[in-house]
Design an enzyme around this catalytic site. Structure first.
Site, PDB file in Angstrom:
ATOM      1  N   GLN A  96     -17.357  -0.323  -2.686  1.00 30.37           N
ATOM      2  CA  GLN A  96     -16.923   0.964  -3.248  1.00 30.37           C
ATOM      3  C   GLN A  96     -18.040   2.000  -3.265  1.00 30.37           C
ATOM      4  OE1 GLN A  96     -14.757   0.631  -6.928  1.00 30.37           O
ATOM      5  NE2 GLN A  96     -13.317  -0.860  -6.106  1.00 30.37           N
ATOM      6  N   GLY A  97     -18.887   1.961  -2.251  1.00 29.18           N
ATOM      7  CA  GLY A  97     -19.938   2.955  -2.119  1.00 29.18           C
ATOM      8  C   GLY A  97     -21.267   2.558  -2.713  1.00 29.18           C
ATOM      9  N   GLY A 144     -24.124   2.264  -0.296  1.00 30.75           N
ATOM     10  CA  GLY A 144     -24.542   3.474   0.398  1.00 30.75           C
ATOM     11  C   GLY A 144     -25.789   4.089  -0.195  1.00 30.75           C
ATOM     12  N   GLY A 145     -26.223   3.584  -1.347  1.00 36.13           N
ATOM     13  CA  GLY A 145     -27.444   4.078  -1.964  1.00 36.13           C
ATOM     14  C   GLY A 145     -27.268   5.345  -2.782  1.00 36.13           C
ATOM     15  N   LYS A 146     -26.043   5.832  -2.882  1.00 33.05           N
ATOM     16  CA  LYS A 146     -25.800   7.081  -3.616  1.00 33.05           C
ATOM     17  C   LYS A 146     -25.821   6.865  -5.121  1.00 33.05           C
ATOM     18  CE  LYS A 146     -22.126  10.520  -4.327  1.00 33.05           C
ATOM     19  NZ  LYS A 146     -20.785  10.973  -3.903  1.00 33.05           N
ATOM     20  N   PRO A 175     -16.195  -3.625   2.202  1.00 27.29           N
ATOM     21  CA  PRO A 175     -17.483  -4.044   2.760  1.00 27.29           C
ATOM     22  C   PRO A 175     -18.672  -3.234   2.262  1.00 27.29           C
ATOM     23  CG  PRO A 175     -16.288  -2.744   4.368  1.00 27.29           C
ATOM     24  CD  PRO A 175     -15.352  -2.955   3.212  1.00 27.29           C
ATOM     25  N   TYR A 214       0.853  -1.190   0.000  1.00 31.50           N
ATOM     26  CA  TYR A 214       0.000   0.000   0.000  1.00 31.50           C
ATOM     27  C   TYR A 214       0.893   1.246   0.000  1.00 31.50           C
ATOM     28  CZ  TYR A 214      -3.820  -3.131   1.438  1.00 31.50           C
ATOM     29  OH  TYR A 214      -4.749  -4.141   1.521  1.00 31.50           O
TER      30      TYR A 214
END
Length: 323
Positions: A202-203, A206-208, A199, A59
């Site tokens: 990648q968003g 989140g419902g966006k 988890p 990383y």
């Protein structure tokens, strides 16, 4: 915060902090984030009871480990720092040297959890694990783990180590629930842990994002955000949104709460700000009913994404049609 007691490690928070993004320009964080926000995030995580901090030698080519060790300060010996070795030429002497290099960057004498980053397709675990065993015997690491291992290979790693490989870090979420079928039952039966990375997909959870709001940047290359997959995942997202309303939380928090409601599972979402960290950690306080948990599990299992090949074909076709 909720915790699991893990042999050789101690108390592991059910919500940890993934630090792959520390110093990562690909995800838009960069040097300023690394020297400022990253440290604030780590300090706040400690204040909120987070004990699991995941990193790896690759990383930022060691930058993540350096930033994490610096940010933890005197707390670095009081938490579960988990790092990973990339298994190139994974012979015992090489693994020992790489672990010692990671420990120096982290400013630790002993790394609590040291993981093989992914299975080597050519070198078997009978060659890899003796190096990990030497590190355990010398006290340089507290426990050995793996990442991205199938159940069959996890068992082989156990046999090669001659003692339990305590953890397996895998891609695991409501949108990618494969670990439910074998890794989670094995972890529960054998008192191991499954560490869930990505988890929140990648968003996506989140419902966006949706058909009318596509992500840009590297997320746009994730097959989950393809047109057909966004259609197919809508029933899962609808279930997630409905349960979020019931428990007065956000969909992403419910997605995390579902993961850590499973036996032996901990999650390591990343955070680009203190506020995002606090949002993620709050998921540990959500208690899902058995009915809600089962509804989410059923919806996750029902989601059948298209193949990467289909995603790429569709993406090219859509771009051509816009010309």
């Amino acid at each position: 915060m909720k915790y699991l007691d893990v042999d050789g490690i101690g108390q592991v928070s059910r919500i940890g902090l993934g630090t792959w993004q520390f110093g990562s320009r690909e995800w838009g964080y960069g040097d300023r984030y690394a020297t400022g926000a990253a440290r604030d995030i780590v300090k706040r995580a400690r204040a909120l009871g987070v004990t699991l901090f995941d990193t790896a030698e690759i990383y930022g080519l060691g930058k993540s480990e350096r930033i994490l060790g610096e940010a933890l300060g005197d707390d670095r010996t009081e938490v579960v720092v988990a790092s990973k070795v990339f298994p190139v030429a994974p012979f015992p002497a090489v693994i020992k040297n790489r672990e010692r290099a990671s420990a120096r960057r982290l400013q630790l004498n002993r790394i609590p959890l040291y993981q093989i980053h992914q299975p080597n397709p050519v070198v078997p675990d009978s060659v890899i694990m003796p190096g990990m065993r030497d590190l355990l015997d010398s006290g340089d690491i507290g426990a050995a783990g793996v990442s991205n291992y199938s159940l069959a290979r996890w068992r082989k790693a156990d046999a090669a180590l001659g003692r339990p490989v305590v953890s397996n870090q895998v891609h695991f979420s409501l949108a990618h629930p494969d670990a439910l079928e074998d890794l989670v039952p094995f972890a529960e039966l054998e008192n191991r842990i499954v560490i869930a990375y990505s988890p929140l997909a990648q968003g996506l959870l989140g419902g966006k994002y949706g058909l009318e709001n596509r992500p840009g940047g590297v997320r746009a290359l994730n097959p989950l955000f393809g047109t057909e997959n966004l259609r197919r995942i809508e029933p899962l997202l609808a279930t997630l949104r409905a349960i979020a309303v019931d428990v007065d939380a956000k969909p992403a928090q419910v997605a995390l709460a579902w993961l850590i409601s499973l036996p032996g599972v901990v999650a390591i979402p990343g955070a680009s700000s203190v506020e995002q960290l606090e949002f993620n950690v709050a998921a540990a306080d959500i208690e899902l009913s058995a009915q809600s948990r089962d509804a989410l599990t059923d919806a996750a299992r029902a989601f059948r994404p298209v193949s990467t090949g289909r995603f790429l074909t569709d993406m090219v076709r859509e771009k051509v049609s816009r010309r």
